[in-house]
Design a protein around this motif. Structure first.
Motif, PDB file in Angstrom:
ATOM      1  N   SER A  74     -13.019  -0.146   1.968  1.00  0.00           N
ATOM      2  CA  SER A  74     -13.677   0.902   1.127  1.00  0.00           C
ATOM      3  C   SER A  74     -14.719   0.336   0.356  1.00  0.00           C
ATOM      4  O   SER A  74     -15.370   0.567  -0.334  1.00  0.00           O
ATOM      5  CB  SER A  74     -12.678   1.566   0.310  1.00  0.00           C
ATOM      6  OG  SER A  74     -11.970   0.470  -0.606  1.00  0.00           O
ATOM      7  N   ASP A 114     -13.730  -1.968  -2.130  1.00  0.00           N
ATOM      8  CA  ASP A 114     -13.072  -2.500  -3.366  1.00  0.00           C
ATOM      9  C   ASP A 114     -12.841  -3.957  -3.371  1.00  0.00           C
ATOM     10  O   ASP A 114     -12.308  -4.439  -2.240  1.00  0.00           O
ATOM     11  CB  ASP A 114     -11.623  -1.736  -3.510  1.00  0.00           C
ATOM     12  CG  ASP A 114     -12.101  -0.201  -3.709  1.00  0.00           C
ATOM     13  OD1 ASP A 114     -12.820   0.127  -4.795  1.00  0.00           O
ATOM     14  OD2 ASP A 114     -11.751   0.626  -2.919  1.00  0.00           O
ATOM     15  N   ASP A 166       0.818  -1.198   0.052  1.00  0.00           N
ATOM     16  CA  ASP A 166      -0.022   0.021   0.015  1.00  0.00           C
ATOM     17  C   ASP A 166       1.022   1.391  -0.003  1.00  0.00           C
ATOM     18  O   ASP A 166       1.501   1.524   0.914  1.00  0.00           O
ATOM     19  CB  ASP A 166      -0.966  -0.080   1.203  1.00  0.00           C
ATOM     20  CG  ASP A 166      -1.647   1.298   1.358  1.00  0.00           C
ATOM     21  OD1 ASP A 166      -1.686   2.134   0.497  1.00  0.00           O
ATOM     22  OD2 ASP A 166      -2.418   1.439   2.564  1.00  0.00           O
ATOM     23  N   GLY A 217      -9.584   4.947  -1.669  1.00  0.00           N
ATOM     24  CA  GLY A 217      -9.691   3.979  -2.152  1.00  0.00           C
ATOM     25  C   GLY A 217      -8.502   3.365  -3.282  1.00  0.00           C
ATOM     26  O   GLY A 217      -7.525   3.949  -3.131  1.00  0.00           O
ATOM     27  N   VAL A 218      -9.034   2.148  -3.608  1.00  0.00           N
ATOM     28  CA  VAL A 218      -7.953   1.584  -4.632  1.00  0.00           C
ATOM     29  C   VAL A 218      -8.339   2.049  -5.956  1.00  0.00           C
ATOM     30  O   VAL A 218      -9.213   1.659  -6.575  1.00  0.00           O
ATOM     31  CB  VAL A 218      -7.950  -0.100  -4.369  1.00  0.00           C
ATOM     32  CG1 VAL A 218      -7.023  -0.761  -5.482  1.00  0.00           C
ATOM     33  CG2 VAL A 218      -7.740  -0.387  -2.753  1.00  0.00           C
ATOM     34  N   GLN A 219      -7.134   2.490  -6.576  1.00  0.00           N
ATOM     35  CA  GLN A 219      -7.166   2.836  -8.079  1.00  0.00           C
ATOM     36  C   GLN A 219      -6.856   1.780  -9.011  1.00  0.00           C
ATOM     37  O   GLN A 219      -7.402   1.528 -10.250  1.00  0.00           O
ATOM     38  CB  GLN A 219      -6.412   4.050  -8.284  1.00  0.00           C
ATOM     39  CG  GLN A 219      -7.110   5.460  -7.823  1.00  0.00           C
ATOM     40  CD  GLN A 219      -6.942   5.559  -6.247  1.00  0.00           C
ATOM     41  OE1 GLN A 219      -5.769   5.584  -5.863  1.00  0.00           O
ATOM     42  NE2 GLN A 219      -7.738   5.795  -5.387  1.00  0.00           N
ATOM     43  N   ALA A 220      -5.874   1.076  -8.627  1.00  0.00           N
ATOM     44  CA  ALA A 220      -5.423  -0.061  -9.529  1.00  0.00           C
ATOM     45  C   ALA A 220      -4.500  -1.221  -8.883  1.00  0.00           C
ATOM     46  O   ALA A 220      -3.972  -0.880  -7.563  1.00  0.00           O
ATOM     47  CB  ALA A 220      -4.493   0.525 -10.760  1.00  0.00           C
ATOM     48  N   THR A 246      -0.318  -2.144  -5.412  1.00  0.00           N
ATOM     49  CA  THR A 246      -1.530  -1.391  -5.624  1.00  0.00           C
ATOM     50  C   THR A 246      -1.208   0.198  -5.851  1.00  0.00           C
ATOM     51  O   THR A 246      -0.168   0.790  -5.194  1.00  0.00           O
ATOM     52  CB  THR A 246      -2.336  -1.684  -4.305  1.00  0.00           C
ATOM     53  OG1 THR A 246      -1.913  -0.954  -3.160  1.00  0.00           O
ATOM     54  CG2 THR A 246      -2.383  -3.157  -4.086  1.00  0.00           C
ATOM     55  N   ALA A 247      -2.049   0.796  -6.385  1.00  0.00           N
ATOM     56  CA  ALA A 247      -2.274   2.342  -6.429  1.00  0.00           C
ATOM     57  C   ALA A 247      -3.405   2.534  -5.546  1.00  0.00           C
ATOM     58  O   ALA A 247      -4.808   2.496  -6.100  1.00  0.00           O
ATOM     59  CB  ALA A 247      -2.607   2.845  -7.844  1.00  0.00           C
ATOM     60  N   GLN A 248      -3.198   3.067  -4.388  1.00  0.00           N
ATOM     61  CA  GLN A 248      -4.253   3.325  -3.421  1.00  0.00           C
ATOM     62  C   GLN A 248      -3.706   4.411  -2.339  1.00  0.00           C
ATOM     63  O   GLN A 248      -2.864   4.755  -2.330  1.00  0.00           O
ATOM     64  CB  GLN A 248      -4.686   2.037  -2.799  1.00  0.00           C
ATOM     65  CG  GLN A 248      -3.680   1.502  -1.651  1.00  0.00           C
ATOM     66  CD  GLN A 248      -4.324   0.281  -0.855  1.00  0.00           C
ATOM     67  OE1 GLN A 248      -5.163   0.710  -0.383  1.00  0.00           O
ATOM     68  NE2 GLN A 248      -3.710  -0.978  -1.048  1.00  0.00           N
ATOM     69  N   ASN A 249      -4.945   4.905  -1.611  1.00  0.00           N
ATOM     70  CA  ASN A 249      -4.583   5.925  -0.850  1.00  0.00           C
ATOM     71  C   ASN A 249      -5.869   5.864   0.096  1.00  0.00           C
ATOM     72  O   ASN A 249      -6.599   4.832   0.092  1.00  0.00           O
ATOM     73  CB  ASN A 249      -4.774   7.337  -1.460  1.00  0.00           C
ATOM     74  CG  ASN A 249      -5.619   7.731  -2.242  1.00  0.00           C
ATOM     75  OD1 ASN A 249      -6.853   7.103  -2.174  1.00  0.00           O
ATOM     76  ND2 ASN A 249      -5.508   8.541  -3.268  1.00  0.00           N
TER      77      ASN A 249
END
Length: 485
Positions: A107, A109, A8, A43-46, A37-40
Motif C-alpha cells: 500500500s 505504508d 495482520d 492500509g496500515v493505521q497503526a 498492526t492495526a491494518q486491513n
C-alpha cells in the motif's frame, strides 16, 4: 517452520499469511510476533511494537523445545527488535533463514523506522535468502528504485555481493504483462549467477501479503528440497494460482489477500458435480440396458414370476428407502430441501408402493428379503448413519436418476410399439415415465449438486463413492430376478 514477523489482524499479511503459506506447502508453522498492526485491506493505521525482551522470550521458548528446520523473518519494527533477532540467530544457527526486509507495504505504508535501517543492514549477512520488493531493494543498496528488470537485477547483484546472501529479485512492481522473478548470488551457491523464472502478471488488485507468502513459501520449500532454484520453481506457480484465485475470497474493500489454499479445493460451478456423476454412471446405465430382464420387460415378454420377484423386492426396498428419505429431510440444510425429501418419502409410500400392492395382491408371491435388496438397503442405512447430508443424498440419487432414465427409455419403446393394450407391464412403464417423477428427479439432481458445491473435498469424494455404490446396486437389483429364477 518458524515465522518471526508482525501480525495482520485482517489475516492477509504478516504471520497470518506466513502460517497459511507454510501449511499450504506442507510445513508445520510456528510464529514469534514482533509487532502488532492495526491494518486491513485499505492500509496500515497503526503499529505497536511490544518490548523486544519479550520477543527474545518467545524465540527461546520455541528453540529450547522444538527443532527448527527453517526460519522466515518478516516485519521487525525497530532496532531493538532487530538486535534480539540477530543475537538469537547467532546462537541457534537455523539451517535455513529467509529474510523478507519488510520496510514498505504494498500500500506504500512505511513499516520500518528509518532509524532501524542500519541495524537491518547488519542483519542481512545472517540470511540465506533475502526477498525485498523493488522499493526495499532500492533502500538496501542506497539507490533510486529500479524502473526496469535489467536495473533490478543489477541492484540484486550488488546486494548479493554486499551480504553474501542469495537475493530473490521480484518483478511484481514493474509494469507490463510479464512478472519474472530471479535468484541472484555472487558466491557460486547457484548453478549460475542469475537464475530467472518467467511468469505472467495476474490482473488482480488482491496482492495483500504476496511478499510475506512468497518468502515463507520459499523457506518451507527450501527446508524440504535444499535447492533454491527448485524451491522457486515450486513456489512461484503456487503463488500465481493463489493470485488467480484471490477473487474467490471476497475479503475487504481494498487490496485483498491471495487465496493460499486454492490448490486444495477448487470451487465447483453449478451443474459440474452432477455432470461428473452422470459420466460416472454411464457404464451402469449401459449395463442395465444390456440386461435380459430389461429387454424382456420392454418387449412385454418377461416371465411373470420374474416381474413378481422384482416388484416384491422393490416393495421391501421402498420401505427402507422411504425411511432414509425421511432421514435426508431431517439433515437437509434448507426448508425447501427438507420439504422435498419429506415429500419424496411420502410419495414413495403412497404412490409407488400402491402400484406394487395392487399388482402383487392378485398373485401369490413370496416376500422374502433378497441378498441384493438387503445389501442395497444396508448401504443406504450406512450413508444415513454417516451424518453427512451430502453423502446421504448422493447415495439416494441413483434410485431417482437411473429409474427415470430407464423408465423414460422403456416407455418410449413402448410407445413406438404402438402402446399395445396387451402389454402386461404397461402400468409400471407409465409410472416411471411420469413427468412428476421426472421433475422430482431433476430437483434431486440439483440438490445433490448444490450439496457438493458446499462440501469439503473429502466429503465430495465420499459422495461420489456413495453414488457409485448405489448405481452398481441398481444394476444388480434389475438383474436379481434372473438370478433368482
Amino acid at each position: 517452520m518458524l515465522s518471526i514477523a508482525g501480525s495482520d489482524p485482517s489475516g492477509g499479511a504478516g504471520i497470518q499469511a506466513d502460517l497459511k503459506s507454510i501449511a499450504a506447502l506442507g510445513g508445520y508453522g510456528m510464529a514469534a510476533i514482533t509487532a502488532l498492526t492495526a491494518q486491513n485491506t485499505l492500509g496500515v493505521q497503526a503499529v505497536h511494537v511490544p518490548p523486544a525482551a519479550f520477543l527474545g522470550q518467545q524465540l527461546d521458548a520455541i528453540s529450547d523445545d522444538i527443532t527448527i528446520d527453517a526460519v522466515k523473518i518478516g516485519m521487525l519494527g525497530n532496532a531493538e527488535v532487530i538486535h534480539v533477532v540477530r543475537s538469537w540467530l547467532e546462537k541457534v544457527r537455523p539451517a535455513v533463514v529467509v529474510l523478507d526486509p519488510v520496510m514498505v507495504a504494498t500500500s506504500g505504508d512505511r513499516l520500518l523506522r528509518e532509524s532501524a535501517e542500519a541495524a537491518l543492514l547488519a542483519l542481512l549477512p545472517l540470511a540465506d535468502l533475502i526477498t525485498p520488493n523493488l522499493a526495499e531493494l532500492a533502500i538496501l543498496v542506497g539507490e533510486p528504485q529500479a524502473q526496469d528488470w535489467a536495473d533490478a537485477l543489477e541492484q540484486g547483484k550488488r546486494l548479493a555481493a554486499a551480504t553474501g546472501a542469495t537475493i530473490l529479485v521480484k518483478g511484481g512492481h514493474l509494469g507490463g504483462d510479464a512478472c519474472p522473478d530471479a535468484l541472484v548470488n555472487a558466491g557460486g551457491l547457484l548453478s549460475r549467477p542469475v537464475v530467472e523464472v518467467a511468469g505472467d502478471r495476474i490482473p488482480t488488485r488482491n496482492s495483500h501479503g504476496t511478499g510475506c507468502s512468497l518468502s515463507s513459501g520459499m523457506a518451507t520449500a527450501q527446508a524440504r528440497l535444499g535447492d533454491w532454484e527448485a524451491s522457486l520453481r515450486q513456489v512461484k506457480p503456487w503463488l500465481t494460482g493463489a493470485l488467480q484465485a484471490s477473487s474467490q475470497l471476497e475479503v475487504g474493500a481494498g487490496n485483498g489477500p491471495i487465496n493460499h489454499f486454492h490448490h486444495l479445493q477448487q470451487p465447483l460451478a453449478a451443474g459440474e458435480f452432477a455432470a461428473a456423476l452422470r459420466q460416472a454412471t454411464a457404464p451402469d446405465l449401459e449395463a442395465i440396458y444390456g440386461l435380459e430382464f430389461i429387454r424382456d420387460l420392454a418387449a412385454g415378454t418377461l416371465a411373470e414370476h420374474q416381474f413378481a420377484y422384482y416388484l416384491a423386492q422393490d416393495a421391501i426396498y421402498l420401505n427402507g428407502y422411504s425411511r432414509v428419505l425421511a432421514r435426508a429431510s431431517a439433515l437437509a440444510p434448507t426448508e425447501a430441501a427438507q420439504l422435498f425429501w419429506a415429500r419424496s418419502a411420502q410419495q414413495c409410500l403412497e404412490v409407488e408402493s400402491e402400484l406394487h400392492r395392487n399388482w402383487l395382491s392378485t398373485r401369490s408371491v413370496e416376500h422374502v428379503l433378497g441378498p441384493v435388496t438387503k445389501s442395497y438397503v444396508d448401504h443406504l442405512l450406512a450413508a444415513s448413519a454417516s451424518g453427512s447430508y451430502g453423502v446421504l443424498v448422493a447415495a439416494l440419487l441413483p434410485c431417482f436418476w437411473l429409474y427415470a432414465e430407464v423408465g423414460k427409455t422403456l416407455h418410449a419403446q413402448f410407445l413406438e410399439a404402438g402402446a399395445p393394450a396387451a402389454h402386461p407391464y404397461a402400468g409400471w412403464l407409465r409410472t416411471y415415465a411420469d413427468e412428476d417423477f421426472a421433475q422430482a428427479t431433476r430437483e434431486a439432481i440439483a440438490m445433490v449438486d448444490d450439496a457438493a458445491r458446499k462440501a469439503s473435498g473429502d466429503e465430495r469424494e465420499a459422495m461420489v463413492e456413495a453414488f457409485k455404490h448405489s448405481s452398481r446396486f441398481e444394476v444388480e437389483f434389475f438383474d436379481a430376478p434372473r438370478l433368482h429364477a
